[in-house]
Design a protein around this motif. Sequence first.
Motif, PDB file in Angstrom:
ATOM      1  N   GLU A  75     -11.040  14.831  -6.852  1.00  0.00           N
ATOM      2  CA  GLU A  75      -9.902  14.227  -6.152  1.00  0.00           C
ATOM      3  C   GLU A  75     -10.388  13.426  -4.941  1.00  0.00           C
ATOM      4  O   GLU A  75      -9.914  12.315  -4.673  1.00  0.00           O
ATOM      5  CB  GLU A  75      -8.919  15.310  -5.707  1.00  0.00           C
ATOM      6  N   LEU A  76     -11.365  13.962  -4.208  1.00  0.00           N
ATOM      7  CA  LEU A  76     -11.923  13.251  -3.060  1.00  0.00           C
ATOM      8  C   LEU A  76     -12.549  11.931  -3.485  1.00  0.00           C
ATOM      9  O   LEU A  76     -12.333  10.893  -2.837  1.00  0.00           O
ATOM     10  CB  LEU A  76     -12.953  14.138  -2.353  1.00  0.00           C
ATOM     11  N   GLN A  77     -13.328  11.968  -4.580  1.00  0.00           N
ATOM     12  CA  GLN A  77     -13.952  10.726  -5.064  1.00  0.00           C
ATOM     13  C   GLN A  77     -12.888   9.711  -5.460  1.00  0.00           C
ATOM     14  O   GLN A  77     -13.013   8.507  -5.182  1.00  0.00           O
ATOM     15  CB  GLN A  77     -14.880  11.028  -6.250  1.00  0.00           C
ATOM     16  N   HIS A  78     -11.835  10.167  -6.097  1.00  0.00           N
ATOM     17  CA  HIS A  78     -10.743   9.278  -6.488  1.00  0.00           C
ATOM     18  C   HIS A  78     -10.093   8.648  -5.247  1.00  0.00           C
ATOM     19  O   HIS A  78      -9.825   7.437  -5.202  1.00  0.00           O
ATOM     20  CB  HIS A  78      -9.704  10.051  -7.312  1.00  0.00           C
ATOM     21  N   LEU A  79      -9.852   9.467  -4.227  1.00  0.00           N
ATOM     22  CA  LEU A  79      -9.236   8.960  -2.998  1.00  0.00           C
ATOM     23  C   LEU A  79     -10.159   7.962  -2.290  1.00  0.00           C
ATOM     24  O   LEU A  79      -9.689   6.956  -1.744  1.00  0.00           O
ATOM     25  CB  LEU A  79      -8.866  10.110  -2.063  1.00  0.00           C
ATOM     26  N   LYS A  80     -11.458   8.233  -2.310  1.00  0.00           N
ATOM     27  CA  LYS A  80     -12.408   7.284  -1.700  1.00  0.00           C
ATOM     28  C   LYS A  80     -12.360   5.937  -2.415  1.00  0.00           C
ATOM     29  O   LYS A  80     -12.406   4.881  -1.769  1.00  0.00           O
ATOM     30  CB  LYS A  80     -13.835   7.856  -1.738  1.00  0.00           C
ATOM     31  N   ARG A  81     -12.300   5.981  -3.754  1.00  0.00           N
ATOM     32  CA  ARG A  81     -12.212   4.720  -4.513  1.00  0.00           C
ATOM     33  C   ARG A  81     -10.918   3.977  -4.160  1.00  0.00           C
ATOM     34  O   ARG A  81     -10.910   2.749  -4.026  1.00  0.00           O
ATOM     35  CB  ARG A  81     -12.295   4.988  -6.014  1.00  0.00           C
ATOM     36  N   MET A  82      -9.840   4.739  -4.023  1.00  0.00           N
ATOM     37  CA  MET A  82      -8.562   4.107  -3.676  1.00  0.00           C
ATOM     38  C   MET A  82      -8.625   3.475  -2.278  1.00  0.00           C
ATOM     39  O   MET A  82      -8.123   2.366  -2.064  1.00  0.00           O
ATOM     40  CB  MET A  82      -7.422   5.121  -3.747  1.00  0.00           C
ATOM     41  N   VAL A  83      -9.247   4.159  -1.318  1.00  0.00           N
ATOM     42  CA  VAL A  83      -9.392   3.616   0.036  1.00  0.00           C
ATOM     43  C   VAL A  83     -10.183   2.321  -0.017  1.00  0.00           C
ATOM     44  O   VAL A  83      -9.808   1.312   0.602  1.00  0.00           O
ATOM     45  CB  VAL A  83     -10.044   4.644   0.987  1.00  0.00           C
ATOM     46  N   THR A  84     -11.279   2.341  -0.765  1.00  0.00           N
ATOM     47  CA  THR A  84     -12.089   1.134  -0.888  1.00  0.00           C
ATOM     48  C   THR A  84     -11.271  -0.003  -1.501  1.00  0.00           C
ATOM     49  O   THR A  84     -11.318  -1.151  -1.031  1.00  0.00           O
ATOM     50  CB  THR A  84     -13.347   1.423  -1.753  1.00  0.00           C
ATOM     51  N   GLN A  85     -10.516   0.309  -2.526  1.00  0.00           N
ATOM     52  CA  GLN A  85      -9.679  -0.693  -3.177  1.00  0.00           C
ATOM     53  C   GLN A  85      -8.617  -1.239  -2.214  1.00  0.00           C
ATOM     54  O   GLN A  85      -8.399  -2.448  -2.131  1.00  0.00           O
ATOM     55  CB  GLN A  85      -9.011  -0.094  -4.419  1.00  0.00           C
ATOM     56  N   GLN A  87      -8.772  -1.281   1.042  1.00  0.00           N
ATOM     57  CA  GLN A  87      -9.449  -2.057   2.076  1.00  0.00           C
ATOM     58  C   GLN A  87      -9.712  -3.486   1.570  1.00  0.00           C
ATOM     59  O   GLN A  87      -9.531  -4.466   2.319  1.00  0.00           O
ATOM     60  CB  GLN A  87     -10.766  -1.387   2.503  1.00  0.00           C
ATOM     61  N   LYS A  88     -10.136  -3.587   0.312  1.00  0.00           N
ATOM     62  CA  LYS A  88     -10.364  -4.924  -0.268  1.00  0.00           C
ATOM     63  C   LYS A  88      -9.060  -5.707  -0.308  1.00  0.00           C
ATOM     64  O   LYS A  88      -9.019  -6.904   0.036  1.00  0.00           O
ATOM     65  CB  LYS A  88     -10.953  -4.817  -1.666  1.00  0.00           C
ATOM     66  N   GLN A  89      -7.978  -5.066  -0.719  1.00  0.00           N
ATOM     67  CA  GLN A  89      -6.678  -5.723  -0.794  1.00  0.00           C
ATOM     68  C   GLN A  89      -6.222  -6.164   0.613  1.00  0.00           C
ATOM     69  O   GLN A  89      -5.675  -7.261   0.784  1.00  0.00           O
ATOM     70  CB  GLN A  89      -5.625  -4.813  -1.424  1.00  0.00           C
ATOM     71  N   LEU A  93      -5.472 -10.034   2.089  1.00  0.00           N
ATOM     72  CA  LEU A  93      -4.179 -10.391   2.659  1.00  0.00           C
ATOM     73  C   LEU A  93      -4.318 -10.971   4.072  1.00  0.00           C
ATOM     74  O   LEU A  93      -3.443 -11.691   4.527  1.00  0.00           O
ATOM     75  CB  LEU A  93      -3.245  -9.176   2.700  1.00  0.00           C
ATOM     76  N   GLU A  94      -5.396 -10.655   4.748  1.00  0.00           N
ATOM     77  CA  GLU A  94      -5.558 -11.160   6.112  1.00  0.00           C
ATOM     78  C   GLU A  94      -5.981 -12.553   6.112  1.00  0.00           C
ATOM     79  O   GLU A  94      -5.962 -13.547   5.934  1.00  0.00           O
ATOM     80  CB  GLU A  94      -6.636 -10.355   6.851  1.00  0.00           C
TER      81      GLU A  94
END
Length: 94
Positions: A75-85, A87-89, A93-94
């Motif tokens: 679950e932690l690895q999944h959440l880290k991937r989501m955070v990275t994703q 951050q890219k998004q 947008l900026e």
Amino acid sequence: MAKLLGMRMEEFRGHLDVELNEVGRQQAASCNSLHQENLMLKEQVEALLQENIILKRAVGIQHERRKESEERNQELQHLKRMVTQYQKQLRTLE
């Protein structure tokens, strides 16, 4: 003569009885020793069975904890991937 032979037979029989009694005592002592050893081994087996039950419980608990830990890590690895994703998004947008 028959009386002498009878006396000899009684003497011989008495001699055998003494030897047989000694053999019987030795066998009884040996049997008692084996019985004591058997009781001791039964007690050891019972103690080992109890220890085995405890160890099985401990292994079961460890297995469950390891499984839970692996699930949390996934679950932690999944959440880290989501955070990275995200951050890219956010950067796009900026």
